[in-house]
Scaffold this active site. Structure first.
Site, PDB file in Angstrom:
ATOM      1  CG  HIS A  84       4.255  28.739  53.455  1.00  0.00           C
ATOM      2  ND1 HIS A  84       3.886  29.578  52.426  1.00  0.00           N
ATOM      3  CD2 HIS A  84       4.655  29.538  54.456  1.00  0.00           C
ATOM      4  CE1 HIS A  84       4.075  30.837  52.794  1.00  0.00           C
ATOM      5  NE2 HIS A  84       4.537  30.838  54.034  1.00  0.00           N
ATOM      6  CE  LYS A 137       5.256  22.827  39.387  1.00  0.00           C
ATOM      7  NZ  LYS A 137       4.317  23.616  40.125  1.00  0.00           N
ATOM      8  NE  ARG A 138      14.272  22.649  45.598  1.00  0.00           N
ATOM      9  CZ  ARG A 138      15.062  23.016  46.621  1.00  0.00           C
ATOM     10  NH1 ARG A 138      15.318  24.277  46.847  1.00  0.00           N
ATOM     11  NH2 ARG A 138      15.623  22.111  47.381  1.00  0.00           N
ATOM     12  CE  LYS A 143       7.250  21.565  44.708  1.00  0.00           C
ATOM     13  NZ  LYS A 143       6.304  22.682  44.772  1.00  0.00           N
ATOM     14  CB  THR A 190       3.430  31.507  43.551  1.00  0.00           C
ATOM     15  OG1 THR A 190       4.687  30.849  43.747  1.00  0.00           O
ATOM     16  CG2 THR A 190       2.796  31.799  44.893  1.00  0.00           C
ATOM     17  CE  LYS A 227       5.835  33.768  40.487  1.00  0.00           C
ATOM     18  NZ  LYS A 227       6.945  33.050  41.133  1.00  0.00           N
TER      19      LYS A 227
END
Ligand code: CJB
Length: 794
Positions: A355, A533-534, A539, A641, A645
């Site tokens: 992952h 998100k985290r 990110k 993911t 969504k």
């Protein structure tokens, strides 16, 4: 008339709920609290799962189907009640039942604690997979740990993240069945002895793993699988002699130590003690699961060579990678197969999902620790390493290197398939971390792009859009998401475009009311722009907030300008020991404070950061989102993911060519996606440019000004680390991507000014996102990795 006993649930759901309230909980309707109602409803619905659950198990035995075992340290399942009610088609009855009593069904459902047995994407993926495996009739078990405390609860104090323990089990948990009789002894430490040509491991200490089962019902209730979570217990409850001698702490010591194993999700592993506990957790649940898998296999077959034909074991990341050595140990030491046979059979059963390519996230354990906790496994790993070196003398892949066991290569060599989670990620695996192993074992790496379950992420979370879609194309899309393609022509239908925009507007109004309660005044007509998100440097939430600061500065220069009123929403938690990420959180909160009270711009720009982002909050935010921020440094986000969504719920993505963004853009069309930034290759090249950050800052006055404002304390103090980082090493290339991000953001604003054209793009995002169903992903695993067949109850 006599009431039906509680174990014979009434055919009528209302009666069943009332029976459970009375006989299951001992409560009378006149005095029932919201939690009582929620528990009674959950138990009544659980009763309706039991028959299909048993029937699924009987069918698997009768047809001798291949079983899939999904081993994961994390299952981020969130609330289960609505999933079950929706999949059984009971939502209308549930709503009517509570309406009749003047109660709000939604509030009753929202009373359920959010089971946060995971950190983020990896754990939520496991939860979507469980639901899809049941919906497809794939005979499967999920195996994990029944953490007493899931992911910490986040609050903010003066903008800082504060962590508090999460306590989801403080109330009765309606969904699980405790299996006191399913208990395995899991050993640690001790020594290894050679006896009559056989090797035996004598652990020095042991705990018991007890099973707790949660049934997972699939779409339309046709099939149900089991999530089996292990809880740790001491072998000896307490030391009576110490207790009698008055040493109460000493008497309870062993018990506390044993229970620690399943106490908390992801303990801090920055200390040696933390590391030891984490490795114990990994072995604990993996070993218990393997015992259980073999016990079930033994009850049906007596030839171990059939294992790969009957059993597929998927390792969700390397956390359960000790399964390789453990299965080899059992087959060789305990069942008497040759070492080579044991390795071959284990490999035939095992497959591994990677992952992440982030080097710091690839697990390693020191040989010393491994040898101390799992001495026999260490010997097996050494033997595997030697065999590998012998087979490939000119190669340099080692399972043990510089005193560490490398769990990635270990998982790779003990698995018959290794998969990445998006097309780009799987290719990068072949080119980078697993390049050498890929050359030695061509074809072992396959791709399975992630997916999300449409039942939760559309049908439950977005009832308005779901109803609209069903009205337009029927309800077949729920079990076959690619049917959403039928919506494409409706992007040109004025009536549908209007109804779609109305549904989004209503979702935004709901969210605005919710955020209003949290204290952020929000205009539901603003553009809702979301990054959830985290919190992590790769990110790049700091890229987003820098752009927000620059936008605010320009708005302040020209408050009468033609700006698109925007609400920037952030959500997410930082790992407790990740101080840079915690600084980003504080910066976002401080920017929010300044911007939200600025009289010049507060009608144009707001920033909201609701605390304690979790699955349930995601279910509120995603249906209301118009812009989806997917802005990671290319090459770093394995898949994502959340991005799927959002697109499915009609948000337009602004994003880099990273992870599954690449596939989203291909499917929804480049004209319906706002692309910016460097590619993964360009990222690597850019890092080689001396002073890349400074060059970028010197070339972009907006970026320079935003950084200047932070440095000068416009948002308070203590953010020097962030400024220095993005002006200096800037490994994640925030500065180098800023200018293009600004351009794409303004293009987004321009597109938003034409509401009809925007809605058409949103509809096309929905219509073309059907491929991102986790049903498609699971079909891929079944065909390419597990060789498993779907079954159905006759
Ligand atoms: N991921 O959530 C985690 N935790 C990890 O330790 C490593 C990776 C995420 O897994 C998701 C599911 O595959 C991916 O979509 C996401 O990109 C990745 O960061």
């Amino acid at each position: 008339m006599q009431e039906a006993p509680v174990h014979l649930p009434s055919e009528n759901l209302s009666d069943a709920i009332l029976q459970q309230l009375k006989y299951g909980l001992g409560k009378d309707a006149a005095h029932a609290t919201r939690t009582d109602w929620r528990l009674a409803l959950s138990l009544a619905i659980r009763d309706r799962i039991v028959d299909p659950w048993f029937a699924s198990t009987r069918t698997t035995y009768a047809k001798q189907g291949k079983r899939v075992y999904y081993l994961s340290m994390e299952f981020l399942i969130g609330r289960l009640l609505e999933d079950a009610a929706v999949n059984l088609g009971l939502m209308d009855e549930v709503t009517a039942f509570f309406d009749e009593r003047g109660l709000d069904a939604k509030a009753v459902i929202a009373d359920e604690p959010d089971a946060a047995l995971g950190n983020g994407g990896l754990g939520r993926l496991a939860a979507c997979f469980l639901e899809s495996m049941s919906s497809l009739g794939c005979p499967a078990h999920g195996y994990g740990i029944r953490y007493e405390h899931g992911l910490f609860r986040q609050s903010f104090d003066d903008g800082r993240q504060v962590e508090a323990p999460e306590d989801w089990l403080s109330e009765p948990h309606a969904w699980e069945f405790e299996r006191a009789e399913v208990e395995y002894r899991i050993g640690f430490g001790g020594h290894v002895a050679e006896e009559n040509g056989q090797t035996r491991w004598y652990p020095g200490e042991a705990v018991l793993a007890r099973a707790y089962d949660t049934p997972v019902i699939g779409w339309k209730g046709a099939w149900a699988n089991t999530l089996r979570l292990w809880s740790a217990r001491p072998e000896q409850i307490f030391d009576l002699s110490r207790f009698n001698a008055g040493d109460y702490y000493g008497a309870a010591h062993q018990e506390a130590l044993a229970r620690t194993i399943s106490r908390v999700l992801y303990p801090d592993d920055t200390t040696d003690e933390g590391k030891r506990l984490r490795l114990k957790q990994e072995y604990f649940f993996t070993a218990a699961s393997l015992h259980d898998i073999l016990r079930r296999f033994d009850s049906e077959y007596d030839d171990l060579s059939l294992l790969p034909e009957k059993v597929a074991i998927q390792l969700n990341d390397t956390h359960p990678a000790i399964a390789g050595p453990e299965l080899i140990r059992i087959l060789h030491d305990e069942r008497g197969l040759s070492f080579e046979q044991a390795v071959e059979i284990a490999r035939g059963c095992l497959a591994y999902t990677n992952h992440t390519l982030l080097p710091e996230a690839l697990e390693r354990w020191s040989v010393g620790l491994m040898a101390h906790l799992l001495p026999r496994h260490m010997q097996i790993i050494e033997r595997m390493d030697a065999l590998h070196a012998e087979a490939h003398p000119d190669r340099h892949v080692r399972l043990i290197d510089h005193g560490d066991v490398h769990m990635g290569p270990l998982a790779f060599t003990t698995a018959h398939r290794v998969n990445g989670v998006s097309a780009l990620h799987s290719e990068l695996m072949k080119d980078t971390v697993f390049a050498e192993l890929n050359r030695l074992h061509p074809g072992r790496i396959v791709n399975q792009t992630n997916g999300v379950t449409p039942r939760r992420w559309m049908l439950s979370a977005n009832p308005r859009l779901s109803a609209l879609i069903t009205e337009a194309i029927g309800d077949g899309w729920v079990g076959d998401l690619e049917q959403l393609q039928q919506l494409e022509p409706l992007a040109e239908d004025a009536g549908f475009v209007e109804a779609f925009a109305k549904a989004k507007r209503a979702n935004k109004a709901d969210l605005a009311a919710y955020l209003g309660k949290e204290g952020t005044g929000v205009d539901p007509d603003a553009m809702f722009d979301v990054q959830i998100k985290r919190i992590h440097e790769y990110k790049r939430q700091h890229l987003n907030i820098l752009q927000t600061i620059a936008l605010w500065q320009e708005m302040k220069d020209d408050p009468k300008g033609d700006w698109v009123p925007t609400l920037k929403i952030f959500g997410g938690k930082a790992a407790p020991g990740y101080f840079f990420a915690k600084d980003i959180i504080r910066l976002i909160n401080k920017v929010a404070e300044v911007v939200n009270r600025d009289p010049d711009t507060r009608h144009l720009l707001r920033v909201a950061y609701p605390a304690n982002y979790n699955v349930s909050l995601a279910e509120r935010l995603i249906p209301a989102a118009e812009v989806s921020q997917q802005i990671s440094t290319a090459g770093k986000e394995a898949s994502g993911t959340g991005n799927m969504k959002f697109a499915l719920n009609g948000a337009l993505t602004i994003g880099t060519l990273d992870g599954a963004n690449v596939e989203i853009r291909e499917l929804v069309g480049a004209e319906n996606f706002f692309l910016f930034g460097m590619t993964a290759e360009e990222v690597v090249a850019r890092r080689q440019v001396e002073g890349h950050a400074w060059q970028a800052i010197s070339a972009d006055p907006r970026l320079a000004r935003a950084l200047e404002a932070i440095r000068h304390g416009t948002f308070g103090h203590g953010f020097g680390g962030i400024v220095d980082n993005v002006s200096g090493p800037d490994y994640f290339l925030v500065s180098s991507d800023f200018t293009d991000y600004w351009r794409a953001s303004r293009e987004l604003d321009a597109a938003y000014r034409d509401p009809k054209a925007w809605t058409r793009k949103a509809i096309l995002n929905v219509a073309r996102s059907g491929w991102f169903s986790s049903d498609r992903t699971i079909r891929g695993y079944m065909a390419d990795i597990w060789d498993a067949k779907a079954l159905s109850v006759d």
